[in-house]
Structure formats: structure tokens, C-alpha cells
Design a protein around this motif. Structure first.
Motif: not given
Length: 691
Positions: A350-354, A486-499
Motif C-alpha cells: 500500500d506504499i509507493a516511493v516515486l 519512476s513517475v512514468h511507470a506509475a501512470k495509471g496506478l494508485e496507492w494509499p500512501v505515496v512518497y
């Protein structure tokens, strides 16, 4: 299913999309507003009411994952027979079907990659086929062809795109590439659409058959359409206007591939009388995140076309921007916060670092490893697994073997030695003006040079050992891990917590984004990063790369323009990090020092242990083994790898320092509040047996 059931549960704007079944429809859908729900319910409602026929309906998108999601949702609504495919998949299916009417030969093989033929074409024109250059030239060829440029026109075009080689060279390479494909009887992915466009344009019977097969069209992510896809879509529909497009101009981040929001924004002019619906109710992000994202996108030139989001979720945590003294402190602090969140019940998944570029991943990977936090790297190779980094370390190791330490002097610094080695790989201190693989390769190698510059040792063999230690501190990703992307790779995704780390000028926006259009795309990238977060959004930046380094960075101009209070105000949106010079908490004036010799500590392992790798250890080996057995017992009980409990470096620090209370124990890197609560008393009891 009753058609009215399909409409139940939709908000007013989504329902307007679903009920508008005739003529052109443009849906401007902000992040998290339920665009997939709206268009799948529209398709289902059209089929269930008899207004549309399932087998004559085609929905196209850009990824197999998105196409699969469309099909799955339609099945859930009781609708089958609708074709939901990517542009390439739909084109390939049609081209295979019509091939016997186009050619007398068998259907050609499709190359999975251009790399081999592009490398040969470069070599044929005396251009060194470096791996990164092959990748960038392949990208340039794809861009040229989706914009209808061939080897004859590419040499004379006027474009803002930074090509990997000169237009004249690219024209010659494209000619050789096309000849090589013809000689081998193969085609590439662009050929699939180009040949199909040719067939639909020149053979009226083929065009008529396609238009009879498909009557209603839906296109998702329309802001990412490129010229060749737009042309193909026009040929599919002919003179009819039963087309529904959905997109968000504020999420246009792939212009380097040829994508353009022009087709979305000009849709009402292209198809007069189009119905326009704006989806503005954000069901993903908290009101605080929505407010911040709206402020960002409306502060730039993108504002005139932006959708203003309205959050539909409960209030959440205030977004934060934290500044740190250096990248190391930033990574360690973020990793510690993540470890604490996991210990209190947040799932790692549920956590991502971008981050903006892949080279930023190295410090956060190491810091999370020190905390025992599992990670999953998405959309890119791990830093030390990249081809250029593996090659660089191999070359540095070979160079280190020939170093005569007795003749070493300050005449040749470590930085100069590293630059000399990397220069043999084609690296230079001059930043490239191009994007893509060449830029990523330069950034990766530049990270090694910067590390050498900020490393106290001038010994090349010691530097190679440092790199090996950094590489070994990483571990294989697991399924339930914190996502690094990377932000490009994160496009279309979501997480409750993002750094979002590295939010400084030069990274967001990138330093080479020197035109207004490029800067606006960087703004949209940050907007995409922000809107990946549902509940918590934490952004940070560092004043320098390494501890004690030059503090020449500034916070991203995008964030500076929307911060609501000055740095240092406890009520402010912008917060100081503990490692920031002059900030609250434990400041650091420079790198941590070895408690034995006083030299600066550089590697994560050295900083955890508190001494240089070369300084003699002072711990009791038998006690260290006892600690490892204790760790293994807890790891087995939790069914996790041993390093998730504590890394070897942390146990060595405990064995050497023999902390006598919780405060001393918590000062050891890798022992945050969560681990202190879980294991602190047991560790202290074990230490007492050694006193």
C-alpha cells in the motif's frame, strides 16, 4: 441485467456519459474520477438497451492490462462479445485477416525488438552501436514513423525533438533499417498500423468490411493518441461519428513517444456537435491531496484545459514537503517512516516511493534494505543491475588491480580516476541534451562520479569495495513489497500512501527541460505523481547529494509556487527534515564519522555500524552469533527473511556498541520506534549478559 441497474450507483456526470449513446462524446476525466466505470457502463447500457450491438462495438486503449480490465468489467455487467483491445492488437487482428487480399506471400514475422537491425544499420554508417544509442535511435525511428516521416522526409523536418543523431544520419540509418527488414521479410510494430492504413486507404472493399464489422467506438486515454493511431481511427469509423473518447490533458506525459493532447482538445472541432462531459468527482484522493494537485496544475499553462477535481473522500492527512540536508538523509528518513508505518499495520504493497529518474533509486533501495523493508521495483532495472553500472564497476575493478598504492598521490584524485575509466565507456561531464536511454545512462554514470567526488577516500580499490557493499545491500523484490517506480511507470496506478522524493529543481523539472512545453510536461508529471496517492502524500527534497556536499539545490519551482507557508512554520505545508541544516531535530553538519579513526562514513553499512570497513572490529564473535540465532528465531516465527528483523550491519552495531538503554539502542540506524517496541527489551537483556 436490467439496463436501469447498470445506471444505479453512478454519479450525475458518470450517468450522463452512460446515457449519451448517440453521436460523438468527449469525456474529460480527472484523476480518480471513475472514467473506466463510466465508459464500461456506457457500453453495457448501450448493449442492454439495444442501442448498440456488442459484436459491432470496439473499445481500444493502450495497455493489455487496461484492455483486460475493460473486458472484465463488461463481463461483470453481463455483457459479452464486445472487442476490447489495444491499438496494436486490434490492428494486428485485422491485418492478419486481410493479409491474403493484400499479399500473395505468408504473413511476415513481427520483430519483438528493433535493436539488432538498428545496431547493424548504425554500424553500416560508421556509428558505434552503443546499447543506449541503439535504444534511443530505435525510439527516434518509432517517433518518426508514427508521425508519418520516412527516410526521405526525416532529414529535412523542423522539430523540437532532440534526436540521438543528426537528422541526416537518422535518414541514412532508417534507410538501412528498412532495407534490412525487407531482406529478412519481417515487419515491426509500426508496420502493422502503417500497412493496415495503406490497405484501408487504397482498397474500398476492405474499408467497407471493417466499417460494417465495427459501428461504435470507445477510445480510452485519448490524450495519448499519436498521429498514426488517430489516422487509423478515422479510417475505421469512416463518415460516422459514433465515437466516445475519454482522457485528461493534465495527464499528458508521453509526448516524447509522439502522443499529443491535440486530438482530445480539438475533438469538438473535429466532430461538431460533440457532447462534452467533465468527470470532476475524485473518489481516490483526499480533499487535501486534491487541493494541492489542483493548485499545481492551475498554476501553469496547463490550467486552461485542466479538470478541477472535487474530492469525494473523507479528509485525510495533510500533504507534506520535507527538506533534508542530503539524499542520504532523505532516503534514510523516508525509509524509517515507511518501516514505522508497516510496523503499525500498513501493508508494504500500500506504499509507493516515486522518483523522476531511475538513478534516484539507489539511495532509497539501500535505506529500505537497512530497515528490512521488502521492495518491488516497477518499470525499471534496479540501479546496480543496469548494464552501464555493471560495466562501469567491472572496468573500475580492473583499473583498481593496477593501482600501485605505494605510488599513489594526490596528483590523481579518485574522481579523476573514475572519470578516466568512465570516459572509456563514452561518458563525459557534459550533460546530453537528449532524453531517453542516453540521458538515463548519463545520469546513472554521473551518480558514480558524484559518489566518488563526495567520498573521503582517494583509494580506487576502496571505492570499488564501497560499490560492492552498496550493491550487496540490495535484495530481491517480493510480492508484498513497497513499490519503487519512476513517475512514468506509475501512470495509471494508485496507492494509499505515496512518497515523492527528489522534488528539487533540476529533477522536477529536469534540468534539460528548457522550453515552455517541456516544463509544462514536467508539471504534469508531478501532477500525476501527486494523484497516485489516495490517503497520504509526502514529498521531499535534499539540498545536496551526499552528506557534507555542496548545498546548491532549491525546492522545485512547482512546489515553491503552491506552498502555503514559509519553511520552518510548524503549521506550514512545507516542513523541515531532521537532517536539514538549521532545521529542527537532530541536524547533521557533515557525514557521520568513524568512532575508531574519525574519518567520514560513506556506505549505508558503515553508517549503521559506526566505523570504517577497514577499521578493526571490536565485537565478540560468539555474541554476534548469539544475536544471529536470536534473529533467526524471530524471523522463523514471523515467516520472513532474517534481514527483515535486523540486517547484519545493525546486529554488528549492537554487538560493538553494547547499548545500555532504549535511547542508546534507538540511536543505532535500523532500529526505529517500531523495532524498538518489538525487540528492544529482548535486545537489551541479551546485551546485559555481555557486561
Amino acid at each position: 441485467m436490467d439496463p436501469q441497474e447498470v445506471l444505479s450507483g453512478l454519479d450525475d456526470e458518470q450517468r450522463a456519459v452512460a446515457e449519451t449513446l448517440e453521436g460523438p462524446v468527449m469525456v474529460l476525466a480527472g484523476a480518480g474520477t471513475g472514467k473506466t466505470r463510466a465508459i464500461t457502463h456506457r457500453i453495457a447500457y448501450g448493449v442492454l438497451t439495444g442501442a448498440h450491438e456488442a459484436h459491432r462495438t470496439l473499445a481500444v486503449t493502450f495497455t493489455n492490462r487496461a484492455a483486460g480490465e475493460l473486458r472484465g468489467r463488461l463481463r461483470g455487467l453481463g455483457v459479452s462479445g464486445v472487442q476490447a483491445r489495444t491499438f496494436h492488437a486490434a490492428s494486428l487482428r485485422q491485418l492478419r485477416y486481410f493479409w491474403p487480399r493484400i499479399s500473395e506471400g505468408g504473413f511476415p514475422d513481427i520483430m519483438p525488438s528493433k535493436a539488432a537491425l538498428v545496431a547493424r544499420a548504425l554500424s553500416a554508417h560508421d556509428i558505434s552501436p552503443d546499447t543506449s544509442l541503439v535504444r534511443d535511435v530505435s525510439s527516434d525511428i518509432e517517433w518518426a514513423r508514427v508521425n508519418f516521416h520516412d527516410e526521405h522526409s526525416i532529414a529535412t523536418i523542423d522539430t523540437d525533438r532532440s534526436l540521438a543523431i543528426t537528422p541526416a544520419e537518422l535518414a541514412r540509418v532508417m534507410a538501412a533499417y528498412e532495407e534490412a527488414k525487407s531482406d529478412r521479410g519481417v515487419i515491426d510494430f509500426e508496420d502493422v498500423m502503417i500497412v493496415l492504413i495503406g490497405a484501408l486507404t487504397t482498397d474500398e472493399s476492405i474499408a467497407r468490411e471493417v466499417r460494417n464489422a465495427y459501428r461504435w467506438f470507445t477510445v480510452d486515454e485519448f490524450q495519448d493518441v499519436n498521429p498514426i493511431q488517430h489516422k487509423l481511427l478515422g479510417l475505421w469509423r469512416g463518415e460516422r461519428d459514433d465515437l466516445c473518447v475519454v482522457g485528461d490533458p493534465s495527464q499528458t506525459i508521453y509526448s516524447f513517444t509522439g502522443a499529443s493532447p491535440h486530438y482530445l482538445l480539438r475533438f469538438p472541432q473535429e466532430l461538431p456537435g460533440a457532447t462534452t462531459v467533465r468527470l470532476v468527482r475524485c473518489y481516490r484522493c483526499s480533499p487535501q491531496i486534491v487541493e494541492l494537485a489542483n493548485g499545481l496544475i492551475h498554476a501553469g499553462a496547463s490550467a486552461r484545459n485542466a479538470v478541477t477535481l472535487r474530492s469525494q473522500t473523507a479528509p485525510g492527512v495533510e500533504p507534506t514537503i520535507t527538506d533534508y540536508a542530503d539524499d542520504v538523509t532523505e532516503a534514510r528518513s523516508v525509509a524509517e517512516r515507511i518501516a514505522r508505518a508497516i510496523s503499525t499495520g500498513t501493508r508494504p504493497r500500500d506504499i509507493a516511493v516515486l522518483y523522476r529518474i531511475n538513478a534516484q533509486a539507489v539511495e532509497i533501495e539501500s535505506a529500505l534494505a537497512d530497515e528490512g523493508v521488502p521492495v518491488t521495483v516497477r518499470g525499471s532495472e534496479r540501479f546496480f543491475e543496469r548494464a552501464e553500472i555493471r560495466e562501469a564497476i567491472t572496468r573500475l575493478r580492473a583499473a583498481a588491480r593496477f593501482v600501485d598504492e605505494s605510488q599513489s598521490s594526490a596528483a590523481t584524485s579518485l574522481t579523476e580516476s573514475v572519470v578516466d575509466v568512465l570516459s572509456a565507456m563514452g561518458w563525459s561531464p557534459q550533460q546530453p541534451t537528449t532524453t531517453g536511454a542516453v540521458r538515463e545512462r548519463w545520469e546513472s554514470l554521473a551518480a558514480l562520479v558524484e559518489l566518488a567526488r563526495e567520498t573521503p577516500t582517494q583509494d580506487l580499490p576502496a571505492f570499488v569495495t564501497l560499490l560492492d557493499e552498496r550493491a550487496s545491500s540490495q535484495f530481491a523484490p517480493v510480492a508484498d513489497g513497497v513499490t519503487l517506480a519512476s513517475v512514468h511507470a506509475a501512470k495509471g496506478l494508485e496507492w494509499p500512501v505515496v512518497y515523492v522524493i527528489g522534488c528539487s529543481d533540476g529533477l522536477i523539472p529536469l534540468q534539460h527541460a528548457d522550453g515552455p512545453d517541456q516544463v509544462e510536461e514536467e508539471r504534469r508529471l508531478l501532477y500525476v505523481a501527486m494523484t497516485r496517492a489516495a490517503r497520504e502524500l509526502h514529498m521531499s527534497w535534499a539540498q545536496s547529494r551526499q552528506p557534507g556536499g555542496r548545498t546548491n539545490r532549491q525546492v522545485s519551482r512547482f512546489l515553491a509556487s503552491i506552498a502555503r507557508a514559509p519553511i520552518g512554520d510548524d503549521r506550514a505545508f512545507v516542513k523541515r527534515g531532521a537532517g536539514r541544516k538549521g532545521g529542527r531535530g537532530k541536524g547533521r553538519r557533515g557525514p557521520a564519522q568513524c568512532r575508531a579513526c574519525g574519518k567520514a562514513l560513506v556506505t549505508p553499512g558503515e553508517r549503521t555500524i559506526g566505523r570504517c570497513r577497514t577499521c578493526p572490529s571490536t565485537f565478540n564473535e560468539s555474541f554476534f552469533e548469539e544475536l544471529k540465532e536470536w534473529r533467526l528465531a524471530h524471523a522463523s516465527e514471523r515467516n520472513v527473511p532474517a534481514y527483515v528483523v535486523f540486517t547484519d550491519a545493525t546486529l554488528i552495531a549492537v554487538a560493538e556498541q553494547l547499548p545500555d538503554d532504549r535511547e542508546a539502542l534507538s540511536a543505532i540506524p535500523g532500529i526505529g520506534p517500531a523495532k524498538l517496541d518489538a525487540y528492544g527489551e529482548e535486545l537489551l537483556e541479551l546485551v546485559r549478559t555481555q557486561r
